[in-house]
Scaffold this active site. Structure first.
Site, PDB file in Angstrom:
ATOM      1  N   ARG A 128       1.008  -1.446  -0.045  1.00 22.82           N
ATOM      2  CA  ARG A 128      -0.176  -0.013  -0.184  1.00 22.82           C
ATOM      3  C   ARG A 128       0.812   1.394  -0.035  1.00 22.82           C
ATOM      4  O   ARG A 128       0.437   2.558   0.434  1.00 22.82           O
ATOM      5  CB  ARG A 128      -1.116  -0.001   1.153  1.00 22.82           C
ATOM      6  CG  ARG A 128      -2.074  -0.951   1.133  1.00 22.82           C
ATOM      7  CD  ARG A 128      -3.144  -0.807   2.024  1.00 22.82           C
ATOM      8  NE  ARG A 128      -4.169  -1.827   1.937  1.00 22.82           N
ATOM      9  CZ  ARG A 128      -4.189  -3.061   2.744  1.00 22.82           C
ATOM     10  NH1 ARG A 128      -3.461  -3.310   3.775  1.00 22.82           N
ATOM     11  NH2 ARG A 128      -5.015  -3.924   2.571  1.00 22.82           N
ATOM     12  N   LYS A 150       2.169  11.244 -11.523  1.00 20.98           N
ATOM     13  CA  LYS A 150       1.009  10.413 -12.721  1.00 20.98           C
ATOM     14  C   LYS A 150       1.799   9.317 -12.885  1.00 20.98           C
ATOM     15  O   LYS A 150       2.878   9.293 -13.757  1.00 20.98           O
ATOM     16  CB  LYS A 150       0.843  11.366 -13.753  1.00 20.98           C
ATOM     17  CG  LYS A 150      -0.392  12.174 -13.389  1.00 20.98           C
ATOM     18  CD  LYS A 150      -0.906  12.886 -14.985  1.00 20.98           C
ATOM     19  CE  LYS A 150      -1.497  12.138 -15.853  1.00 20.98           C
ATOM     20  NZ  LYS A 150      -1.959  12.847 -17.050  1.00 20.98           N
ATOM     21  N   GLU A 192       8.113  17.949 -25.299  1.00 15.56           N
ATOM     22  CA  GLU A 192       7.416  18.411 -24.103  1.00 15.56           C
ATOM     23  C   GLU A 192       8.109  19.695 -23.598  1.00 15.56           C
ATOM     24  O   GLU A 192       7.280  20.263 -22.671  1.00 15.56           O
ATOM     25  CB  GLU A 192       7.906  17.178 -23.051  1.00 15.56           C
ATOM     26  CG  GLU A 192       7.428  15.944 -23.295  1.00 15.56           C
ATOM     27  CD  GLU A 192       5.720  15.708 -23.040  1.00 15.56           C
ATOM     28  OE1 GLU A 192       5.243  16.599 -22.753  1.00 15.56           O
ATOM     29  OE2 GLU A 192       5.365  14.713 -23.292  1.00 15.56           O
ATOM     30  N   LYS A 234       5.715  22.845 -14.681  1.00 14.94           N
ATOM     31  CA  LYS A 234       4.987  21.517 -13.965  1.00 14.94           C
ATOM     32  C   LYS A 234       4.543  21.576 -12.591  1.00 14.94           C
ATOM     33  O   LYS A 234       3.493  21.110 -12.218  1.00 14.94           O
ATOM     34  CB  LYS A 234       5.610  20.364 -14.587  1.00 14.94           C
ATOM     35  CG  LYS A 234       4.618  19.094 -14.526  1.00 14.94           C
ATOM     36  CD  LYS A 234       5.024  17.619 -15.211  1.00 14.94           C
ATOM     37  CE  LYS A 234       4.033  16.678 -14.965  1.00 14.94           C
ATOM     38  NZ  LYS A 234       4.497  15.411 -15.686  1.00 14.94           N
ATOM     39  N   GLU A 244      -5.591  16.019 -11.419  1.00 17.29           N
ATOM     40  CA  GLU A 244      -5.984  16.227 -12.739  1.00 17.29           C
ATOM     41  C   GLU A 244      -7.572  16.551 -12.547  1.00 17.29           C
ATOM     42  O   GLU A 244      -8.401  16.063 -13.310  1.00 17.29           O
ATOM     43  CB  GLU A 244      -5.529  15.220 -13.622  1.00 17.29           C
ATOM     44  CG  GLU A 244      -5.731  15.733 -15.136  1.00 17.29           C
ATOM     45  CD  GLU A 244      -5.114  14.623 -16.093  1.00 17.29           C
ATOM     46  OE1 GLU A 244      -3.962  14.606 -16.164  1.00 17.29           O
ATOM     47  OE2 GLU A 244      -6.007  13.865 -16.565  1.00 17.29           O
ATOM     48  N   ARG A 248      -4.917  20.819 -14.120  1.00 19.97           N
ATOM     49  CA  ARG A 248      -3.702  19.952 -14.645  1.00 19.97           C
ATOM     50  C   ARG A 248      -3.783  19.516 -15.881  1.00 19.97           C
ATOM     51  O   ARG A 248      -2.965  18.721 -16.567  1.00 19.97           O
ATOM     52  CB  ARG A 248      -3.400  18.769 -13.561  1.00 19.97           C
ATOM     53  CG  ARG A 248      -2.096  17.742 -13.854  1.00 19.97           C
ATOM     54  CD  ARG A 248      -1.939  17.202 -12.747  1.00 19.97           C
ATOM     55  NE  ARG A 248      -0.804  16.107 -13.240  1.00 19.97           N
ATOM     56  CZ  ARG A 248      -0.023  15.390 -12.517  1.00 19.97           C
ATOM     57  NH1 ARG A 248       0.127  15.377 -11.008  1.00 19.97           N
ATOM     58  NH2 ARG A 248       0.898  14.785 -12.578  1.00 19.97           N
ATOM     59  N   ASN A 252      -2.022  17.797 -20.817  1.00 26.14           N
ATOM     60  CA  ASN A 252      -2.262  17.098 -22.032  1.00 26.14           C
ATOM     61  C   ASN A 252      -2.278  17.506 -23.180  1.00 26.14           C
ATOM     62  O   ASN A 252      -2.728  16.857 -24.053  1.00 26.14           O
ATOM     63  CB  ASN A 252      -3.704  16.043 -21.364  1.00 26.14           C
ATOM     64  CG  ASN A 252      -3.495  15.222 -20.352  1.00 26.14           C
ATOM     65  OD1 ASN A 252      -2.626  14.513 -19.828  1.00 26.14           O
ATOM     66  ND2 ASN A 252      -4.602  15.181 -19.644  1.00 26.14           N
ATOM     67  N   HIS A 255      -1.621  15.339 -26.137  1.00 21.75           N
ATOM     68  CA  HIS A 255      -1.567  13.958 -25.651  1.00 21.75           C
ATOM     69  C   HIS A 255      -2.842  13.182 -26.188  1.00 21.75           C
ATOM     70  O   HIS A 255      -2.280  11.829 -26.320  1.00 21.75           O
ATOM     71  CB  HIS A 255      -1.330  13.754 -24.141  1.00 21.75           C
ATOM     72  CG  HIS A 255       0.076  14.253 -23.865  1.00 21.75           C
ATOM     73  ND1 HIS A 255       0.774  15.355 -23.874  1.00 21.75           N
ATOM     74  CD2 HIS A 255       0.812  13.558 -22.998  1.00 21.75           C
ATOM     75  CE1 HIS A 255       1.794  15.466 -23.261  1.00 21.75           C
ATOM     76  NE2 HIS A 255       2.123  14.104 -22.988  1.00 21.75           N
ATOM     77  N   HIS A 259      -1.409   9.960 -27.743  1.00 21.33           N
ATOM     78  CA  HIS A 259      -1.470   8.541 -27.410  1.00 21.33           C
ATOM     79  C   HIS A 259      -2.390   7.651 -28.467  1.00 21.33           C
ATOM     80  O   HIS A 259      -2.110   6.652 -28.548  1.00 21.33           O
ATOM     81  CB  HIS A 259      -2.493   8.681 -26.095  1.00 21.33           C
ATOM     82  CG  HIS A 259      -1.790   9.144 -24.954  1.00 21.33           C
ATOM     83  ND1 HIS A 259      -2.270   9.520 -23.702  1.00 21.33           N
ATOM     84  CD2 HIS A 259      -0.403   9.425 -24.672  1.00 21.33           C
ATOM     85  CE1 HIS A 259      -1.428   9.834 -22.836  1.00 21.33           C
ATOM     86  NE2 HIS A 259      -0.356   9.815 -23.442  1.00 21.33           N
ATOM     87  N   HIS A 273       7.099   8.261 -27.659  1.00 23.19           N
ATOM     88  CA  HIS A 273       6.222   9.266 -27.225  1.00 23.19           C
ATOM     89  C   HIS A 273       6.514  10.600 -27.566  1.00 23.19           C
ATOM     90  O   HIS A 273       5.405  11.413 -27.801  1.00 23.19           O
ATOM     91  CB  HIS A 273       6.218   8.919 -25.581  1.00 23.19           C
ATOM     92  CG  HIS A 273       5.210  10.066 -25.015  1.00 23.19           C
ATOM     93  ND1 HIS A 273       3.939   9.759 -24.850  1.00 23.19           N
ATOM     94  CD2 HIS A 273       5.191  10.868 -24.134  1.00 23.19           C
ATOM     95  CE1 HIS A 273       3.248  10.593 -24.303  1.00 23.19           C
ATOM     96  NE2 HIS A 273       4.278  11.440 -23.675  1.00 23.19           N
TER      97      HIS A 273
END
Length: 376
Positions: A128, A150, A192, A234, A244, A248, A252, A255, A259, A273
């Site tokens: 955990r 993330k 980026e 960031k 998010e 936030r 993206n 993205h 993606h 990427h």
């Protein structure tokens, strides 16, 4: 942001009792032991890396940890996006459990974004939650994926669908290790960097028009400035919206398209990427023009900044294709927030003026992509 005596920079990610520092500068790998030792309760550290990075840097990390009284337990995975999988994650967790790792231990990610994501998810699940540290070895990871917590692995249905928000306890961005990166990897990271300028920093965009090629060439001063500005941008956004729920999502930019491109490519190495994100940002801006939100000159300026560095912004010329519009929009339906044929997109009203469009019509996006396939 403050410089240290050794010309290192420090950026604070302010998240209350889970706040942490991003240290940026040359030769930080050699100093890793003294930064990590205060974070552990037993004289050991667990390290996850890929085979290529470990062959190059694991010895230096082990030496640094040893100088601070820490032994190192290392596991490697094959390089590439296919290691960012549920199966590989299970193997990492089995290794940690068999080695007797506990919540008081620290798991170190030594590598790029794939290793960082895999490490973060494993740390979040291990009993955990165990501590973890990011030592990103690619430009993309240093300015993006290592910061903000993330973490995710891929599923057959799409990218980053299994994961958690789980913050590292420290990020060590050693800019000197970037000298071994292939040009494609440098360009992927540069995409980026451009993203932060396009979100909300037009002055940084102007600076990149003058100095972007120096960043890609790893010129020391320009590189340090670009990494620090990106990390600070960031960190500022993550501090406002860790999970998010709002602002936030601006991170993206490019993205959703990116993606989808990666999924259509089967996550193969023919499309990195950052290459997908570069094309995705150009698509998002041209879609913004199509929607009457920004002028075509600004979108062209952004595409030119990416293209002059060596990135591709047109679907027909993008490696790993073809990328049919139907395939891309089907992939977009797997977006975690997609609903009933509509998907959130990050669009823009100008350079440095990105905003969240919560419910873009995928049928209109499909028509736009078909038009794009006639261009370039």
């Amino acid at each position: 942001m403050a410089d240290t005596m050794s010309e290192q920079k420090s950026v604070r990610v302010a998240l209350g009792d889970r706040s942490y520092d991003i240290l940026i500068g040359a030769r930080l790998l050699a100093e890793a032991g003294r930064h990590i030792a205060p974070l552990v309760k037993q004289p050991r550290a667990f390290v996850l890396s890929d085979e290529t990075v470990a062959a190059r840097y694991a010895g230096a990390l082990e030496e640094s940890l040893g100088a601070s009284g820490l032994s190192m337990k290392l596991k490697t995975v094959p390089p590439g996006e296919r290691s960012k999988s549920w199966e590989t994650l299970g193997g990492v967790l089995d290794w940690l459990l068999e080695a007797g790792a506990g919540r008081d231990d620290v798991l170190i990610a030594l590598g790029g974004g794939i290793v960082g994501d895999l490490t973060g998810v494993a740390a979040s699940l291990m009993k955990r939650g165990m501590g973890f540290v990011q030592i990103p070895t690619t430009l993309l990871a240093q300015v993006d994926s290592s910061v903000g917590g993330k973490t995710a692995v891929n599923a057959r249905q799409g990218k980053n669908l299994i994961g958690a928000f789980y913050q590292p306890r420290l990020v060590l961005a050693d800019t000197s290790v970037l000298s071994t990166l292939p040009e494609r990897e440098r360009l992927a990271g540069y995409a980026e960097i451009v993203k932060y300028a396009l979100i909300d920093d037009p002055a940084f965009f102007d600076w990149l028009e003058q100095h972007g090629r120096d960043v890609v060439a790893l010129e020391t001063e320009a590189l340090a400035h670009a990494v620090a500005v990106s990390c600070a941008a960031k960190a500022r956004i993550v501090s406002q919206d860790e999970t998010e729920a709002g602002v936030r999502a601006l991170l993206n930019l490019g993205h959703t398209f990116g993606h989808a491109l990666e999924a259509a490519n089967g996550f193969k190495s023919s499309l990195l990427h950052g290459e997908a994100v570069a094309a995705g940002m150009a698509l998002a801006l041209r879609y913004s023009v199509r929607q009457g939100l920004m002028n075509g000159q600004d979108a062209a300026r952004a595409a030119h900044l990416l293209e002059t560095a060596g990135l591709v912004t047109h679907l027909k010329r993008l490696p790993g294709g073809p990328y049919p519009a139907d395939t891309l929009t089907e992939a977009m339906k797997q977006d975690k927030k997609a609903r009933a044929g509509r998907v959130p997109l990050i669009l823009a009203r100008g350079l440095g003026r990105a905003f969240i469009q919560p419910d873009a019509d995928l049928s209109d996006v499909r028509e736009f992509l078909n038009e794009e396939l006639q261009q370039g």
